[in-house]
Design a protein around this motif. Sequence first.
Motif, PDB file in Angstrom:
ATOM      1  N   GLU A   5       0.832  -1.204   0.000  1.00 33.49           N
ATOM      2  CA  GLU A   5       0.000   0.000   0.000  1.00 33.49           C
ATOM      3  C   GLU A   5       0.865   1.253   0.000  1.00 33.49           C
ATOM      4  O   GLU A   5       0.564   2.216  -0.702  1.00 33.49           O
ATOM      5  CB  GLU A   5      -0.943  -0.003   1.199  1.00 33.49           C
ATOM      6  N   ASP A   6       1.960   1.239   0.769  1.00 35.69           N
ATOM      7  CA  ASP A   6       2.886   2.379   0.784  1.00 35.69           C
ATOM      8  C   ASP A   6       3.476   2.622  -0.605  1.00 35.69           C
ATOM      9  O   ASP A   6       3.549   3.761  -1.072  1.00 35.69           O
ATOM     10  CB  ASP A   6       4.022   2.160   1.781  1.00 35.69           C
ATOM     11  N   LEU A   7       3.907   1.541  -1.255  1.00 30.43           N
ATOM     12  CA  LEU A   7       4.497   1.665  -2.593  1.00 30.43           C
ATOM     13  C   LEU A   7       3.458   2.161  -3.593  1.00 30.43           C
ATOM     14  O   LEU A   7       3.757   3.012  -4.440  1.00 30.43           O
ATOM     15  CB  LEU A   7       5.090   0.330  -3.049  1.00 30.43           C
ATOM     16  N   ARG A  33      15.040   7.664  -9.622  1.00 27.88           N
ATOM     17  CA  ARG A  33      15.765   7.053  -8.486  1.00 27.88           C
ATOM     18  C   ARG A  33      14.846   6.120  -7.705  1.00 27.88           C
ATOM     19  O   ARG A  33      15.234   5.015  -7.322  1.00 27.88           O
ATOM     20  CB  ARG A  33      16.330   8.136  -7.563  1.00 27.88           C
ATOM     21  N   TRP A  34      13.613   6.562  -7.465  1.00 30.58           N
ATOM     22  CA  TRP A  34      12.666   5.755  -6.700  1.00 30.58           C
ATOM     23  C   TRP A  34      12.358   4.451  -7.429  1.00 30.58           C
ATOM     24  O   TRP A  34      12.374   3.379  -6.826  1.00 30.58           O
ATOM     25  CB  TRP A  34      11.384   6.550  -6.449  1.00 30.58           C
ATOM     26  N   ILE A  35      12.094   4.531  -8.733  1.00 31.56           N
ATOM     27  CA  ILE A  35      11.799   3.332  -9.524  1.00 31.56           C
ATOM     28  C   ILE A  35      12.984   2.373  -9.510  1.00 31.56           C
ATOM     29  O   ILE A  35      12.816   1.154  -9.434  1.00 31.56           O
ATOM     30  CB  ILE A  35      11.417   3.708 -10.975  1.00 31.56           C
ATOM     31  N   PRO A  39      12.807  -3.790  -7.504  1.00 30.91           N
ATOM     32  CA  PRO A  39      11.782  -4.298  -8.430  1.00 30.91           C
ATOM     33  C   PRO A  39      10.364  -4.003  -7.932  1.00 30.91           C
ATOM     34  O   PRO A  39       9.463  -3.770  -8.741  1.00 30.91           O
ATOM     35  CB  PRO A  39      12.045  -5.808  -8.463  1.00 30.91           C
ATOM     36  N   ALA A  40      10.170  -3.983  -6.616  1.00 25.72           N
ATOM     37  CA  ALA A  40       8.834  -3.697  -6.066  1.00 25.72           C
ATOM     38  C   ALA A  40       8.407  -2.269  -6.403  1.00 25.72           C
ATOM     39  O   ALA A  40       7.235  -2.026  -6.718  1.00 25.72           O
ATOM     40  CB  ALA A  40       8.825  -3.916  -4.556  1.00 25.72           C
ATOM     41  N   HIS A  41       9.342  -1.324  -6.340  1.00 20.62           N
ATOM     42  CA  HIS A  41       9.017   0.062  -6.702  1.00 20.62           C
ATOM     43  C   HIS A  41       8.637   0.130  -8.169  1.00 20.62           C
ATOM     44  O   HIS A  41       7.644   0.766  -8.534  1.00 20.62           O
ATOM     45  CB  HIS A  41      10.216   0.971  -6.447  1.00 20.62           C
ATOM     46  N   CYS A  42       9.433  -0.500  -9.014  1.00 16.41           N
ATOM     47  CA  CYS A  42       9.175  -0.496 -10.455  1.00 16.41           C
ATOM     48  C   CYS A  42       7.820  -1.136 -10.759  1.00 16.41           C
ATOM     49  O   CYS A  42       7.026  -0.592 -11.531  1.00 16.41           O
ATOM     50  CB  CYS A  42      10.298  -1.237 -11.176  1.00 16.41           C
ATOM     51  N   THR A  43       7.536  -2.260 -10.136  1.00 19.10           N
ATOM     52  CA  THR A  43       6.269  -2.962 -10.353  1.00 19.10           C
ATOM     53  C   THR A  43       5.087  -2.086  -9.942  1.00 19.10           C
ATOM     54  O   THR A  43       4.087  -2.000 -10.668  1.00 19.10           O
ATOM     55  CB  THR A  43       6.253  -4.288  -9.584  1.00 19.10           C
ATOM     56  N   ALA A  44       5.186  -1.446  -8.786  1.00 20.27           N
ATOM     57  CA  ALA A  44       4.100  -0.579  -8.309  1.00 20.27           C
ATOM     58  C   ALA A  44       3.846   0.552  -9.308  1.00 20.27           C
ATOM     59  O   ALA A  44       2.690   0.847  -9.640  1.00 20.27           O
ATOM     60  CB  ALA A  44       4.429  -0.014  -6.933  1.00 20.27           C
TER      61      ALA A  44
END
Length: 151
Positions: A5-7, A33-35, A39-44
């Motif tokens: 949920e945060d991501l 930078r965040w992405i 991989p979880a950041h990119c997926t979100a």
Amino acid sequence: MSLTEDLDQQAGRFLIEQDNPAFTDEQCAELCRWISQSPAHCTAYVKMVREWRWQVVFYEGGYGDAVDRRIGGMLRACREERRLSVEEVVRRVDLSAEEIQELESGKRELTFAAVIVLAPALRIAPSRLAMKLEQAIAGPSQRQTFTQSSR
């Protein structure tokens, strides 16, 4: 709030900020930078972009009223499935009971920003709510057509 949920919240904020004409190169670098952090950041982020594209496709395709009614019904079902009253949702978000009822009846268009705000109030990750929205508005043949055209 869970990690997912945060991501989703952060990915949604970045997506909303990108629509602002004042989106700066520094903000773009921050997004990159965040992405790149995981991989979880990119997926979100990719999930949010995908759902946003669906909304654009359906509204620009002239399906707006039908989409609003389907989305509204899905929102109501999601709220009722979690045994939440309209008043409980109102206490969790900065929307009035009338606004929630207008969304649920399809009289008010659900924006991407509203998905980001409503999801935690409905006790669901924004990306999961966006997927439910996609399922509510697209039949299998439309999903297949969109997927093929976006390759």
